[in-house]
Design an enzyme around this catalytic site. Structure first.
Site, short mmCIF file in Angstrom:
data_model
loop_
_atom_site.label_atom_id
_atom_site.label_comp_id
_atom_site.label_asym_id
_atom_site.label_seq_id
_atom_site.Cartn_x
_atom_site.Cartn_y
_atom_site.Cartn_z
CD GLU A 78 -2.85 1.08 2.44
OE1 GLU A 78 -2.72 0.16 3.26
OE2 GLU A 78 -3.61 2.03 2.59
CG ASP A 79 1.69 2.81 3.37
OD1 ASP A 79 0.65 3.10 2.75
OD2 ASP A 79 1.76 2.61 4.59
#
Ligand code: MN
Length: 721
Positions: free
Chosen positions: A83-84
């Protein structure tokens, strides 16, 4: 309540992991996952100002509390990299394999949420959580730990965000944690939620707890010492802990209108023992010294909660007259209570763990899958939310026995689940079911408010293997498996041995005496068994009762007094054990035992107590041995009134040997055989305890009245042991 660890390092985490994972290969994968995540997150900061990696480290650390496996721990360390950090799922798969990639992927999906708190976002949330759940239960376990660490650092956010996150956690995540039985994480989540949603109540409780802490600790320590002494005296190996109630559970009780001082669970103990038998024995011993508070006894061992929780609960008047809530359970039950579905990790049954968890997850979460289909059918988001709430969080049904007793079952349960919940024998002998006066197939799905009657047949050869595909509850499944399980034999041996040794202790017969070469040989030949093991096996399976064994044994040692008695009293000693004597709650063909403590006879007001594996034991209403076990009581009634049943009476007479002969002749005049008697001499008087065989209560009362007329007799009463 666990706290965020600002200075957590991989070394500290690995030390913790190594307490239960020793496989070098697994450890090196975890280490690699850490290095990978460290590199990818390098330079990123959390809102707290810490290095980002501190968060995944904390999530993994939380998971060590429930002994998570290496794939889960690795995925926890990696859970935010997709996600990051723009890492692709296929890269994770290449580096760490399919399983870990699936887990990271699942968490990523759930986390791609709009947490702004609008209705639409909430719905999205629920949907995605449900999607994640359906893939692998470990995804939701990581999600719970992730959320816990986020709650631990929630102070950095705005009040609005704090409340929204807490609300969402309480609405969506804690019910799922509860359903999966993962208490240790659930409780922490609830406490943080309360702190942010209702800070004034939260701190109020914390303050009050602190103010009374020293006093409570002191009382609890004294009580622990006293209970521990008591259990030691009876050779029950145990550990006792003072137990602090969670702030959230106190809050819930206050909310229901209780006063702080009334919440007696504030003083709470937990006793851990080795075996299930020890649990019941410890309970009995504690109740014998500390008076139990009526209606506070709960047997979650015989009737586990749907999330597998097992324990005995009781509340007693303890030291200084204070109330103590006591939980008694085995170490294994304790693990399940804390870890729930995750407890399989700690069982060390390598290899099969995954299959077991997967299986159980599917059972517990099958209704989540059904919801995925619902989603397709319902376009209106509001409807969908309502349906989800109904299906997911209220998936319990309540059905009735023909006499109106309520039975709680998970939805989707069948008459077979019902039958096994009532009693193993009812399940094993079930041949059909009548629901609301209509015959239904055994795979019929019960609905709330159904009235269910199980048709049993004593000649039934037992459950069908097909039932394993029909039943919904783990309880029923296990019982059916047990029936087919050959290993059952071993269990019976052990059970038989336990039952016998307990009875010998109770009867004060020494082992040396009982097992003396000539005596045991004689006993086995009288009972027509070839070996002691055969005796144990038959005792364990209930084919012969321990009373029958002891009776046979004792007959070999007839006392002088009994010889006189045998001559003095004639008449049938045949004890009627005909089941048709008593009817049970619309269930036919259930094994009936008359309680040996209070010996009911026809005409007595009676109540049945559903025992584990031994049918129904019938007690007199007035018997104190049943009054507190209300959960397992069942209505019974006398059908006929014609057989000789044993019951015990106690006669007190002034010291005079003649009274004994008078008593025996009174019995003879009433055509009542005397089966056994015991004369306790004391300075003041004689206490004569005797077992008489009577047809009914009327006949018994007549005899007691006749005995009372004997001049030397001062008192006659029925005996309850
Ligand atoms: Mn995270």
């Amino acid at each position: 309540m666990s706290k965020h660890q600002k200075d957590l390092t991989i070394e500290k985490l690995m030390d913790k992991i190594k307490t239960y994972i020793t496989d070098e290969k697994e450890l090196s994968i975890i280490d690699r996952a850490y290095k990978f995540a460290f590199e990818k997150h390098f330079g990123q900061k959390r809102l707290t100002g810490e290095e980002y990696i501190i968060h995944p480290l904390n999530v993994a650390y939380i998971l060590t509390r429930i002994s998570a496996d290496y794939e889960t721990l690795s995925a926890a360390l990696l859970h935010d990299v997709v996600e990051d950090c723009n890492v692709s799922s296929s890269e994770i798969e290449k580096e760490f394999g399919h399983n870990i990639a699936v887990l990271v992927d699942g968490v990523t999906k759930i986390n791609k949420l709009n947490l702004s708190g609008t209705t639409e976002a909430l719905i999205n949330n629920q949907r995605k959580i449900i999607v994640g759940l359906s893939e692998d239960v470990r995804v939701i376990i990581i999600k719970l730990a992730d959320r816990l660490n986020n709650m631990q650092t929630l102070f950095v956010h705005s009040e609005k965000k704090q409340k929204a996150t807490a609300r969402e956690t309480l609405d969506i995540l804690t019910p799922i944690a509860d359903r999966l039985g993962i208490n240790s994480i659930k409780q922490d989540l609830e406490e943080y939620c309360l702190r942010y949603l209702n800070p004034s109540e939260y701190y109020d409780i914390v303050e009050k707890l602190n103010a009374t802490k020293a006093e409570r600790d002191n009382s609890v320590a004294k009580m622990i010492e006293s209970v521990s002494d008591l259990l030691n005296k009876h050779d029950i190996k145990h550990e006792i802990f003072g137990r602090s109630k969670s702030i959230y559970s106190i809050y819930k009780k206050l909310e229901k209108g209780k006063r702080f001082s009334e919440i007696y669970d504030l003083l709470a103990l937990r006793i851990l023992v080795d075996t299930e038998q020890d649990c019941y024995q410890a309970l009995g011993i504690i109740h014998s010294k500390f008076r139990p508070k009526p209606k506070r006894f709960k047997d979650y061992i015989a009737m586990p909660k749907t999330n597998m929780y097992q324990s005995l609960h009781t509340t007693v008047f303890g030291i200084d007259g204070q109330l103590y809530e006591i939980q008694i359970r085995t170490y294994e039950m304790d693990r399940v209570a804390e870890y729930g579905i995750a407890s399989h990790w700690s069982y060390k049954e390598k290899g099969s763990v995954k299959a077991v968890m997967q299986n159980e997850m599917e059972q517990k979460l099958q209704f989540f899958r059904a919801i995925m289909d619902l989603k397709k059918e319902q376009d209106n988001p509001e409807d969908f939310v309502n349906t989800v709430k109904k299906e997911v969080f209220q998936n319990t049904i309540y059905v009735f026995t023909p006499l109106g007793d309520v039975i709680e079952l998970p939805s989707g349960s069948t008459p077979i689940d019902f039958a096994y919940k009532v009693h193993t024998n009812v399940g094993n002998k079930a041949t059909g079911a009548i629901v609301n006066s209509n015959m239904v197939p055994l795979d019929y799905k019960l609905k709330s408010d159904d009235i269910v009657k199980i048709i049993t047949n004593n000649n039934s050869s037992g459950p069908s293997r097909e039932w394993l595909n029909i039943v919904r509850t783990t309880q029923a499944k296990n019982k059916i498996k047990a029936f087919f399980n050959k290993a059952n034999k071993e269990e019976n041996l052990k059970k038989g041995e336990d039952v016998l040794s307990k009875e010998l202790r109770k009867q004060k017969i020494s082992n040396d005496d009982f097992f003396a070469d000539d005596k045991i040989k004689k006993l086995l030949s009288d009972l027509k068994f070839n070996s002691v093991n055969e005796l144990y096996g038959n005792l364990g399976s209930g084919k012969i009762s321990v009373n029958a064994v002891i009776d046979t044994y004792l007959k070999k040692e007839i006392s002088k007094e009994e010889k006189i008695l045998e001559k003095a009293t004639k008449g049938s000693e045949k004890q009627n054990t005909n089941n048709s004597l008593i009817g049970v709650a619309g269930i036919d063909d259930i094994k009936i035992n008359l309680a040996s403590c209070c010996n009911p006879v026809p005409g007595d007001r009676i109540v049945g107590y559903v025992t584990k594996g031994y049918g129904v034991t019938v007690h007199r209403m007035v018997c104190p041995n049943v009054s507190r076990l209300d959960e397992r009581l069942i209505e019974v009634k006398w059908n006929i009134d014609c057989s000789k049943l044993p019951t015990n009476i106690l006669v007190r007479a002034s010291n005079d040997n003649n009274s004994l002969i008078d008593i025996i002749s009174k019995a003879a005049n009433n055509d009542i055989p005397v089966r056994r008697f015991n004369n306790h001499h004391s300075k003041e008087d004689d206490a004569i305890e005797m077992t008489v065989l009577v047809n009914n209560k009327e006949q018994l009362l007549k005899l007691m009245n006749d005995i009372k007329m004997i001049p030397e007799v001062t008192d006659v009463e029925r005996l309850i042991k």
